[in-house]
Design a protein around this motif. Structure first.
Motif, PDB file in Angstrom:
ATOM      1  N   ASN A  16      18.260   9.200   5.434  1.00 27.83           N
ATOM      2  CA  ASN A  16      19.129   9.048   4.258  1.00 27.83           C
ATOM      3  C   ASN A  16      17.989   9.504   2.875  1.00 27.83           C
ATOM      4  OD1 ASN A  16      19.905   7.837   1.427  1.00 27.83           O
ATOM      5  ND2 ASN A  16      21.468   7.046   2.698  1.00 27.83           N
ATOM      6  N   TYR A  17      18.040  10.381   2.340  1.00 26.90           N
ATOM      7  CA  TYR A  17      17.007  10.781   1.367  1.00 26.90           C
ATOM      8  C   TYR A  17      16.761   9.988   0.306  1.00 26.90           C
ATOM      9  CZ  TYR A  17      14.629  13.821  -1.975  1.00 26.90           C
ATOM     10  OH  TYR A  17      13.543  14.236  -2.731  1.00 26.90           O
ATOM     11  N   GLU A  18      17.856   9.571  -0.449  1.00 22.78           N
ATOM     12  CA  GLU A  18      17.681   8.725  -1.496  1.00 22.78           C
ATOM     13  C   GLU A  18      17.168   7.284  -0.867  1.00 22.78           C
ATOM     14  OE1 GLU A  18      17.847   9.442  -4.506  1.00 22.78           O
ATOM     15  OE2 GLU A  18      18.467  11.503  -3.993  1.00 22.78           O
ATOM     16  N   VAL A  19      17.367   6.623  -0.070  1.00 21.18           N
ATOM     17  CA  VAL A  19      16.952   5.472   0.505  1.00 21.18           C
ATOM     18  C   VAL A  19      15.481   5.669   0.832  1.00 21.18           C
ATOM     19  CG1 VAL A  19      17.077   3.868   2.293  1.00 21.18           C
ATOM     20  CG2 VAL A  19      19.188   4.434   1.358  1.00 21.18           C
ATOM     21  N   SER A  20      15.068   6.766   1.640  1.00 19.74           N
ATOM     22  CA  SER A  20      13.842   6.812   1.789  1.00 19.74           C
ATOM     23  C   SER A  20      12.701   7.294   0.872  1.00 19.74           C
ATOM     24  CB  SER A  20      13.448   8.112   2.822  1.00 19.74           C
ATOM     25  OG  SER A  20      14.146   7.594   4.179  1.00 19.74           O
ATOM     26  N   LYS A  21      13.298   8.052  -0.210  1.00 18.37           N
ATOM     27  CA  LYS A  21      12.670   8.383  -1.466  1.00 18.37           C
ATOM     28  C   LYS A  21      12.079   6.916  -2.352  1.00 18.37           C
ATOM     29  CE  LYS A  21      13.020  10.825  -5.810  1.00 18.37           C
ATOM     30  NZ  LYS A  21      13.876  11.663  -6.689  1.00 18.37           N
ATOM     31  N   ASP A  22      13.145   6.137  -2.450  1.00 21.68           N
ATOM     32  CA  ASP A  22      13.190   4.781  -2.973  1.00 21.68           C
ATOM     33  C   ASP A  22      11.931   4.009  -2.339  1.00 21.68           C
ATOM     34  OD1 ASP A  22      13.817   2.600  -4.985  1.00 21.68           O
ATOM     35  OD2 ASP A  22      14.134   1.842  -2.915  1.00 21.68           O
ATOM     36  N   PHE A  23      11.876   4.031  -0.937  1.00 20.38           N
ATOM     37  CA  PHE A  23      11.028   3.355  -0.253  1.00 20.38           C
ATOM     38  C   PHE A  23       9.509   3.856  -0.310  1.00 20.38           C
ATOM     39  CE2 PHE A  23       8.506   3.124   3.792  1.00 20.38           C
ATOM     40  CZ  PHE A  23       8.374   1.622   3.801  1.00 20.38           C
ATOM     41  N   TYR A  24       9.430   5.245  -0.471  1.00 19.31           N
ATOM     42  CA  TYR A  24       7.957   5.885  -0.540  1.00 19.31           C
ATOM     43  C   TYR A  24       7.340   5.778  -1.877  1.00 19.31           C
ATOM     44  CZ  TYR A  24       7.783   7.102   4.624  1.00 19.31           C
ATOM     45  OH  TYR A  24       7.878   7.037   5.826  1.00 19.31           O
ATOM     46  N   VAL A  25       8.557   5.861  -2.859  1.00 19.29           N
ATOM     47  CA  VAL A  25       8.067   5.846  -4.114  1.00 19.29           C
ATOM     48  C   VAL A  25       7.878   4.555  -4.794  1.00 19.29           C
ATOM     49  CG1 VAL A  25       8.563   6.660  -6.420  1.00 19.29           C
ATOM     50  CG2 VAL A  25       8.708   8.156  -4.500  1.00 19.29           C
ATOM     51  N   VAL A  27       8.561   1.380  -3.141  1.00 18.27           N
ATOM     52  CA  VAL A  27       7.820   0.332  -2.329  1.00 18.27           C
ATOM     53  C   VAL A  27       6.639   0.655  -1.980  1.00 18.27           C
ATOM     54  CG1 VAL A  27       7.866  -0.820  -0.067  1.00 18.27           C
ATOM     55  CG2 VAL A  27      10.032  -0.361  -1.269  1.00 18.27           C
ATOM     56  N   LEU A  28       6.209   1.880  -1.555  1.00 16.25           N
ATOM     57  CA  LEU A  28       4.632   2.315  -1.106  1.00 16.25           C
ATOM     58  C   LEU A  28       3.916   2.585  -2.525  1.00 16.25           C
ATOM     59  CD1 LEU A  28       5.089   3.959   2.152  1.00 16.25           C
ATOM     60  CD2 LEU A  28       4.668   1.570   1.699  1.00 16.25           C
ATOM     61  N   GLY A  29       4.614   2.954  -3.462  1.00 15.98           N
ATOM     62  CA  GLY A  29       3.974   3.289  -4.824  1.00 15.98           C
ATOM     63  C   GLY A  29       3.325   4.750  -4.852  1.00 15.98           C
ATOM     64  N   LEU A  30       3.793   5.765  -3.880  1.00 13.33           N
ATOM     65  CA  LEU A  30       3.247   7.075  -3.660  1.00 13.33           C
ATOM     66  C   LEU A  30       3.891   7.894  -5.090  1.00 13.33           C
ATOM     67  CD1 LEU A  30       3.495   7.922  -0.020  1.00 13.33           C
ATOM     68  CD2 LEU A  30       1.560   6.675  -1.323  1.00 13.33           C
ATOM     69  N   THR A  31       2.972   8.894  -5.381  1.00 12.01           N
ATOM     70  CA  THR A  31       3.466   9.595  -6.523  1.00 12.01           C
ATOM     71  C   THR A  31       3.995  10.775  -6.254  1.00 12.01           C
ATOM     72  OG1 THR A  31       1.504   8.736  -7.926  1.00 12.01           O
ATOM     73  CG2 THR A  31       2.360  10.589  -8.722  1.00 12.01           C
ATOM     74  N   SER A  89      -1.658  -6.909   0.254  1.00 13.06           N
ATOM     75  CA  SER A  89      -1.057  -5.507   0.402  1.00 13.06           C
ATOM     76  C   SER A  89       0.531  -6.236   1.096  1.00 13.06           C
ATOM     77  CB  SER A  89      -1.282  -4.355   1.356  1.00 13.06           C
ATOM     78  OG  SER A  89      -2.591  -4.013   0.597  1.00 13.06           O
ATOM     79  N   VAL A  90       0.258  -6.892   2.056  1.00  7.67           N
ATOM     80  CA  VAL A  90       1.555  -7.579   2.616  1.00  7.67           C
ATOM     81  C   VAL A  90       2.334  -8.460   1.500  1.00  7.67           C
ATOM     82  CG1 VAL A  90       2.387  -9.284   4.303  1.00  7.67           C
ATOM     83  CG2 VAL A  90       0.419  -7.672   5.067  1.00  7.67           C
ATOM     84  N   ILE A  91       1.709  -9.277   0.825  1.00  4.33           N
ATOM     85  CA  ILE A  91       2.513  -9.752  -0.148  1.00  4.33           C
ATOM     86  C   ILE A  91       3.314  -8.991  -1.299  1.00  4.33           C
ATOM     87  CG2 ILE A  91       2.129 -11.417  -2.137  1.00  4.33           C
ATOM     88  CD1 ILE A  91      -0.230 -12.832  -0.788  1.00  4.33           C
ATOM     89  N   GLU A  92       2.418  -7.899  -1.643  1.00  4.44           N
ATOM     90  CA  GLU A  92       3.499  -6.986  -2.394  1.00  4.44           C
ATOM     91  C   GLU A  92       4.488  -6.220  -1.921  1.00  4.44           C
ATOM     92  OE1 GLU A  92       2.053  -3.017  -4.893  1.00  4.44           O
ATOM     93  OE2 GLU A  92       0.591  -4.426  -4.599  1.00  4.44           O
ATOM     94  N   VAL A  93       4.171  -5.953  -0.525  1.00  3.54           N
ATOM     95  CA  VAL A  93       5.352  -5.167   0.163  1.00  3.54           C
ATOM     96  C   VAL A  93       6.474  -6.221   0.536  1.00  3.54           C
ATOM     97  CG1 VAL A  93       5.948  -3.911   2.528  1.00  3.54           C
ATOM     98  CG2 VAL A  93       3.834  -3.279   1.326  1.00  3.54           C
ATOM     99  N   GLN A  94       6.361  -7.320   0.950  1.00  2.00           N
ATOM    100  CA  GLN A  94       7.129  -8.265   0.998  1.00  2.00           C
ATOM    101  C   GLN A  94       7.914  -8.723  -0.051  1.00  2.00           C
ATOM    102  OE1 GLN A  94       4.926 -11.468   3.168  1.00  2.00           O
ATOM    103  NE2 GLN A  94       5.621 -10.911   5.113  1.00  2.00           N
ATOM    104  N   ALA A  95       7.390  -8.696  -1.342  1.00  6.07           N
ATOM    105  CA  ALA A  95       8.097  -9.059  -2.489  1.00  6.07           C
ATOM    106  C   ALA A  95       9.139  -7.831  -2.810  1.00  6.07           C
ATOM    107  CB  ALA A  95       7.233  -8.868  -3.624  1.00  6.07           C
ATOM    108  N   LYS A  96       8.828  -6.702  -2.023  1.00  2.00           N
ATOM    109  CA  LYS A  96       9.815  -5.789  -2.137  1.00  2.00           C
ATOM    110  C   LYS A  96      11.137  -5.685  -1.266  1.00  2.00           C
ATOM    111  CE  LYS A  96       6.829  -3.115  -5.056  1.00  2.00           C
ATOM    112  NZ  LYS A  96       5.626  -2.122  -5.223  1.00  2.00           N
TER     113      LYS A  96
END
Length: 129
Positions: A16-25, A27-31, A89-96
């Motif tokens: 699912n492109y939109e779900v994965s795009k949201d996750f990588y951008v 949640v993970l903060g990639l540019t 980093s765990v705290i930040e990822v879990q917060a999302k």
């Protein structure tokens, strides 16, 4: 002898492109470097920057087969990112809203690490610098 300079990119196919795009951008903060829709393949390709040196290419294709979870199959096992502080980093990822495994210590290096999954179940590791 072949001279490999570094890893240029890792390619990930999502369901699912939109779900994965949201996750990588988000949640993970990639540019996002570049995003294109390839009509002839009914496929998106999203280039993401990792730390200014590496890239992840996120692809969508119609009806890709599911990832094999167990037993582990040959091929890419997981995607690992180096972080300065695994606990923070765990705290930040879990917060999302992402479930993260307990932090462990690598018995060989003494470094902290943990795993969680992307929306398609690809294991992602955070490994302390």
């Amino acid at each position: 002898m072949l001279k490999l300079n570094r890893i240029h990119h890792v390619a990930v196919i999502c369901s699912n492109y939109e779900v994965s795009k949201d996750f990588y951008v988000r949640v993970l903060g990639l540019t996002v470097l570049n995003e294109i829709y390839r009509e002839e393949r009914d496929s998106y390709k999203l280039d993401l920057a990792v730390g200014g040196e590496y890239q992840i290419e996120l692809f969508s294709f119609p009806n890709p087969p599911a990832r094999i979870n167990n037993p582990e199959a040959r091929g890419l096992r997981h995607l690992a990112f180096e972080v300065d502080d695994v606990e923070a980093s765990v705290i930040e990822v879990q917060a999302k809203g992402v479930q993260v495994e307990p932090v462990r210590i690598d018995p060989i290096t003494g470094k902290a690490y943990t795993f969680f999954q992307d929306p398609d179940g690809l294991p992602i590791e955070l490994y302390e610098k």
